[in-house]
Design an enzyme around this catalytic site. Structure first.
Site, mmCIF file in Angstrom:
data_model
loop_
_atom_site.group_PDB
_atom_site.id
_atom_site.type_symbol
_atom_site.label_atom_id
_atom_site.label_comp_id
_atom_site.label_asym_id
_atom_site.label_seq_id
_atom_site.Cartn_x
_atom_site.Cartn_y
_atom_site.Cartn_z
ATOM 1 C CB CYS A 87 -17.868 4.407 -27.925
ATOM 2 S SG CYS A 87 -17.265 4.061 -29.586
ATOM 3 C CD GLU A 88 -18.314 4.198 -21.047
ATOM 4 O OE1 GLU A 88 -19.344 4.570 -20.349
ATOM 5 O OE2 GLU A 88 -18.289 3.265 -21.802
ATOM 6 N NE ARG A 142 -4.849 3.226 -9.510
ATOM 7 C CZ ARG A 142 -4.552 4.108 -9.242
ATOM 8 N NH1 ARG A 142 -3.748 5.396 -9.959
ATOM 9 N NH2 ARG A 142 -4.575 5.004 -8.391
ATOM 10 N N GLY A 193 0.726 -1.725 -0.632
ATOM 11 C CA GLY A 193 -0.284 0.333 -0.116
ATOM 12 C C GLY A 193 1.366 1.508 -0.260
ATOM 13 C CE1 TYR A 210 -2.284 -3.336 -7.937
ATOM 14 C CE2 TYR A 210 -1.578 -1.474 -7.715
ATOM 15 C CZ TYR A 210 -1.805 -2.814 -7.717
ATOM 16 O OH TYR A 210 -1.613 -3.572 -5.960
ATOM 17 C CD GLU A 242 2.016 -9.265 1.453
ATOM 18 O OE1 GLU A 242 1.572 -10.488 1.362
ATOM 19 O OE2 GLU A 242 0.592 -8.839 1.157
ATOM 20 N N PRO A 243 4.901 -4.372 -0.907
ATOM 21 C CG PRO A 243 7.300 -3.620 -1.329
ATOM 22 C CD PRO A 243 6.323 -4.662 -0.903
ATOM 23 N N GLY A 244 3.553 -3.284 -4.214
ATOM 24 C CA GLY A 244 3.381 -3.027 -5.154
ATOM 25 C C GLY A 244 3.894 -2.141 -6.368
ATOM 26 N NE ARG A 245 -0.293 2.392 -5.352
ATOM 27 C CZ ARG A 245 -1.690 2.336 -5.786
ATOM 28 N NH1 ARG A 245 -2.127 2.272 -7.436
ATOM 29 N NH2 ARG A 245 -3.097 1.723 -5.406
HETATM 30 C C1 LIG Z 1 -3.007 -5.162 -3.788
HETATM 31 C C2 LIG Z 1 -2.477 -5.711 -2.566
HETATM 32 C C3 LIG Z 1 -0.869 -4.958 -2.473
HETATM 33 C C4 LIG Z 1 -0.238 -4.170 -2.933
HETATM 34 O O1 LIG Z 1 -0.172 -2.928 -2.901
HETATM 35 P P1 LIG Z 1 0.314 -1.705 -3.528
HETATM 36 O O2 LIG Z 1 -0.660 -0.828 -3.040
HETATM 37 O O3 LIG Z 1 0.673 -1.697 -5.082
HETATM 38 O O4 LIG Z 1 1.632 -1.363 -2.471
HETATM 39 C C5 LIG Z 1 -0.357 -6.063 -1.833
HETATM 40 N N1 LIG Z 1 -1.191 -7.363 -0.551
HETATM 41 C C6 LIG Z 1 -2.061 -7.253 -0.602
HETATM 42 C C7 LIG Z 1 -3.013 -8.361 0.092
HETATM 43 C C8 LIG Z 1 -3.175 -6.817 -1.860
HETATM 44 O O5 LIG Z 1 -3.601 -7.580 -1.795
#
Ligand SMILES: *Cc1c(COP(=O)(O)O)cnc(C)c1O
Length: 505
Positions: free
Chosen positions: A429-430, A398, A298, A459, A340-343
């Site tokens: 078309c939106e 998004r 997050g 995302y 668990e970083p993604g973004r």
């Molecule tokens: C989506 C998600 C993440 C990653 O979230 P980011 O906002 O991209 O860091 C980590 N853990 C879980 C369980 C998620 O659903």
């Protein structure tokens, strides 16, 4: 319990630089429209001597020539360095607490086999949330022991696949699933390594978090004692007891994930405190010691110039302080922490390159005083420029899904022209098909120009669709001055591939 910092920027007072009354309050008129606001861009992105946007020295016109538009342009170097920054700064902050941190890259933000490889090489692990993501993980060659599986509704075949791959952890989301995972594992004479996803009642986003006693969401096991339940126990407590007793389950620890695009560490800290407190209670009531604790993802990024996320080292430090002091107060030894970083790893690594097509300017009623008005104040109109690009909500959902803000720059050249409040829109078309709701672009932006939208690594490709039968764009990765397609763009053939044809009479 709410901590809040409003997301505003002082309004421009100089009439020369005063913005459009149609612009949101946070959007200032840039001093220089050609400037690249550094926190929003990947390493290696700059304007070259000719004024053209370039990455690792490659001008965007050359990328367009070779790969077409729209195109996701990703810096492998940037991705790797952000991955390393998370790993190194959390390892350092937690060294004396639990010997370091396991960083799971959240694959749902953007995943392909090349990314699996980078994640593995940088010493990170991988989060997945479906059988398809597990298939990409396997194809990318990462060891199953370094992979986690999430999801609130895993199928039996996904659970079996996880066991086939020897997954390091299955994050169990409900009591029913716990039983299913245990039963499937036991039937195979296997033991599933399990984390339990709890809902600590902490929800964070950007500058604020809220804490609630009860959870109203599909994910996770509630930590609130259930007065309607015969046992009076929370679902979380029941799950810990059941998991520990199950022969098919090896309970590693607890997990939580409190939100997305979070800038401040206080929400993470509160969630950590709640989970550790629960963990200490479980330890004293049942004698169960849980060796691991996952605090989820997050971490936020800069999508616009007013976004000011904190560096990973600062967040790591704040979280480590809370884990250290909470464990001390509770008298428990600290579990091994994972995140668990993604973004925050992939988001800024990528910009989307579009070609501009149709332009139009509309006049919109807004506040103001007509100069010659005799009957008092009247509403006046202000211009808004619609800049259409060759993609849209199919490559970036998004803004439509989350009202997300983005920014954009003229990429194929610099311009001395005055700022025009613009809205970058797609070709679907939106009428809600918006890529960048509000941005100042040079008023001479014309058809054939290239636009770049930064911060599209997370995302966007992952959520892309074939709406209106648009082909989903490819992803090109740049490293050391060389560009390589890591996911090719779709062709018309791809679009027609699954169509079973017209029934013969
Ligand atoms: C989506 C998600 C993440 C990653 O979230 P980011 O906002 O991209 O860091 C980590 N853990 C879980 C369980 C998620 O659903």
């Amino acid at each position: 319990m709410t901590a809040q910092t409003p997301r505003t920027v002082a309004p421009a007072t100089d009439p020369q630089t005063a913005g459009s009354p149609l612009a949101p309050q946070w959007l200032g008129v840039p001093d220089d429209l050609n400037h690249l606001h550094e926190p929003m861009w990947a390493a290696g992105v700059e304007r070259n001597a000719a004024g053209e946007l370039s990455i690792d020295g490659m001008p965007v016109s050359a990328l367009k020539e070779e790969f077409g538009t729209p195109l996701f342009v990703m810096s492998e170097t940037d991705f790797r360095s952000r991955a390393r920054a998370f790993k190194d700064s959390f390892d350092e902050a937690f060294a004396d607490i639990c010997g370091g941190v396991d960083v799971y890259y959240a694959g749902k933000s953007f995943l392909c086999t090349a990314v699996v490889r980078w994640v593995d090489e940088e010493g990170l692990r991988l989060d997945t949330a479906s059988g398809g993501e597990l298939a990409v993980a396997a194809r990318g060659g990462i060891a199953g022991a370094r992979v986690a599986l999430h999801g609130n509704n895993k199928s039996d075949s996904e659970i079996n696949r996880a066991l086939d791959m020897g997954l390091g952890r299955i994050v169990v989301d409900s009591l029913a699933e716990l039983d299913r995972v245990g039963t499937i594992a036991a039937a195979r004479n296997a033991v599933a390594k399990v984390m339990l996803r709890l809902t600590p009642g902490v929800h964070a986003h950007t500058h604020e978090f809220i804490a609630t006693a009860h959870e109203d969401q599909k994910f996770g096991l509630s930590m609130a004692a259930d007065s309607t339940d015969r046992t009076g126990l929370s679902a979380a407590e029941e799950a810990v007891a059941a998991a520990s007793a199950h022969p098919g389950i090896d309970l590693l620890g607890l997990h939580c994930h409190i939100g997305s695009q979070i800038f401040e560490p206080d929400g993470f800290a509160l969630a950590a405190k709640k989970l550790l407190t629960f963990q200490a209670a479980v330890q004293s009531s049942y004698g169960i010691v849980l060796p691991e604790l996952d605090l989820g993802g997050g971490y936020g990024i800069a999508y616009t110039p007013v976004d000011t996320p904190r560096p990973p080292a600062e967040i790591a430090q704040a979280m480590a302080d809370v884990v250290r002091s909470t464990c001390r107060e509770l008298g428990i030894s600290a579990p091994r922490i994972s995140i668990e970083p993604g973004r925050a790893i992939v988001g800024t690594s990528t910009f989307t390159l579009y070609e501009v097509g149709t332009l139009k300017t509309v006049r919109v009623d807004g506040p103001g005083v007509q100069e010659e008005a005799t009957d008092g104040p009247a509403s006046v109109t202000h211009p808004r420029r619609y800049v259409s690009v060759d993609g849209g909500m199919s490559d970036n959902a998004r803004p439509v899904l989350y009202d997300a803000d983005y920014s954009a720059v003229l990429a194929s050249r610099t311009s001395p022209a005055a700022p025009a409040l613009s809205r970058v829109v797609g070709k679907h078309c939106e009428s809600g098909d918006i890529v960048v709701r509000d941005v100042y672009l040079p008023e001479d932006v014309a058809a054939g120009d290239l636009l770049a939208v930064p911060g599209t690594g997370a995302y966007c490709w992952a959520l892309s669709s074939n709406y209106n039968y648009l082909a989903r764009p490819g992803v090109v990765a740049v490293r050391d001055g060389a560009a390589r397609l890591i996911v090719r763009g779709e062709t018309e053939e791809d679009l027609l591939n699954r169509d079973m044809g017209v029934a013969s009479a």
